[in-house]
Design a protein around this motif. Structure first.
Motif, PDB file in Angstrom:
ATOM      1  N   THR A  30       0.855  11.902   0.806  1.00 63.12           N
ATOM      2  CA  THR A  30       0.105  13.108   1.190  1.00 63.12           C
ATOM      3  C   THR A  30      -0.031  14.070   0.015  1.00 63.12           C
ATOM      4  N   LEU A  61      -6.552   0.963   2.609  1.00 62.04           N
ATOM      5  CA  LEU A  61      -5.466   0.051   2.248  1.00 62.04           C
ATOM      6  C   LEU A  61      -5.476  -1.197   3.131  1.00 62.04           C
ATOM      7  N   LEU A  75       0.931   5.156   0.328  1.00 63.12           N
ATOM      8  CA  LEU A  75       0.105   6.271   0.789  1.00 63.12           C
ATOM      9  C   LEU A  75       0.919   7.561   0.732  1.00 63.12           C
ATOM     10  N   ILE A 116       2.275  -1.050   4.425  1.00 61.00           N
ATOM     11  CA  ILE A 116       1.900   0.295   3.970  1.00 61.00           C
ATOM     12  C   ILE A 116       3.146   1.153   4.014  1.00 61.00           C
ATOM     13  N   LEU A 131      -7.653   6.905   3.987  1.00 58.93           N
ATOM     14  CA  LEU A 131      -6.965   6.177   2.918  1.00 58.93           C
ATOM     15  C   LEU A 131      -6.160   4.999   3.476  1.00 58.93           C
ATOM     16  N   ALA A 132      -5.565   5.187   4.651  1.00 58.15           N
ATOM     17  CA  ALA A 132      -4.827   4.096   5.290  1.00 58.15           C
ATOM     18  C   ALA A 132      -5.782   2.954   5.658  1.00 58.15           C
ATOM     19  N   ALA A 150       4.259   4.944   3.750  1.00 57.91           N
ATOM     20  CA  ALA A 150       3.756   6.311   3.803  1.00 57.91           C
ATOM     21  C   ALA A 150       4.905   7.258   3.487  1.00 57.91           C
ATOM     22  N   GLY A 177       0.857  -1.180   0.000  1.00 54.63           N
ATOM     23  CA  GLY A 177       0.000   0.000   0.000  1.00 54.63           C
ATOM     24  C   GLY A 177       0.889   1.224   0.000  1.00 54.63           C
ATOM     25  N   ALA A 208      -5.694  11.209   5.067  1.00 50.59           N
ATOM     26  CA  ALA A 208      -4.729  10.111   5.190  1.00 50.59           C
ATOM     27  C   ALA A 208      -5.235   8.939   6.042  1.00 50.59           C
ATOM     28  N   TYR A 258      -2.035   2.301  -4.824  1.00 49.06           N
ATOM     29  CA  TYR A 258      -1.677   3.702  -4.600  1.00 49.06           C
ATOM     30  C   TYR A 258      -2.878   4.466  -4.051  1.00 49.06           C
ATOM     31  N   ARG A 259      -2.619   5.300  -3.047  1.00 45.41           N
ATOM     32  CA  ARG A 259      -3.630   6.209  -2.520  1.00 45.41           C
ATOM     33  C   ARG A 259      -2.957   7.559  -2.278  1.00 45.41           C
ATOM     34  N   TYR A 260      -3.621   8.616  -2.739  1.00 41.54           N
ATOM     35  CA  TYR A 260      -3.067   9.970  -2.632  1.00 41.54           C
ATOM     36  C   TYR A 260      -4.046  10.870  -1.882  1.00 41.54           C
TER      37      TYR A 260
END
Length: 116
Positions: A37, A86, A35, A94, A82-83, A96, A33, A79, A69-71
């Motif tokens: 910012t 994931l 993550l 993960i 999004l975490a 970050a 994952g 955040a 992917y997470r933005y």
């Protein structure tokens, strides 16, 4: 002669079926994952560097590793959500891109590893 061939054929068939069943067992593909910012366009250098580092170690995205992917697009309050997403997806780790991301305890309890 026919009595000897029948058990041999049976054994060969069973071995072939066993081998086919073993070959069909899916391999677990590790999932990362990622993550960030930032926005995807501002973070592309970092995510590309991570993919290259993984490739140097034999991990190729889409072949033997998956990256989710997470933005947060600059919105730090997104955040934790999004975490959690994931973790729900079942990623193994993960990554970050910022130490300013605060993970809620329920996410940390369910995540195997978090790397900041």
């Amino acid at each position: 002669m026919k009595k000897k061939i029948t058990p041999l054929i049976l054994c060969a068939t069973l071995l072939a079926l066993y081998g086919a069943a073993q070959a069909q067992q899916p391999k677990k593909v590790p999932r990362i994952g990622y993550l960030s910012t930032q926005e995807p366009t501002r973070d592309s250098t970092r995510s590309t560097a991570i993919r290259l580092a993984l490739r140097e170690r034999g991990y190729i995205e889409g072949q033997n590793i998956a990256i989710e992917y997470r933005y947060a697009d600059g919105k730090l309050h997104r955040a934790p959500e999004l975490a959690a997403e994931l973790v729900h997806l079942g990623v193994d780790v993960i990554f970050a891109n910022s130490t300013t991301i605060a993970f809620p305890p329920n996410v940390l309890a369910r995540a195997d590893k978090v790397i900041k």
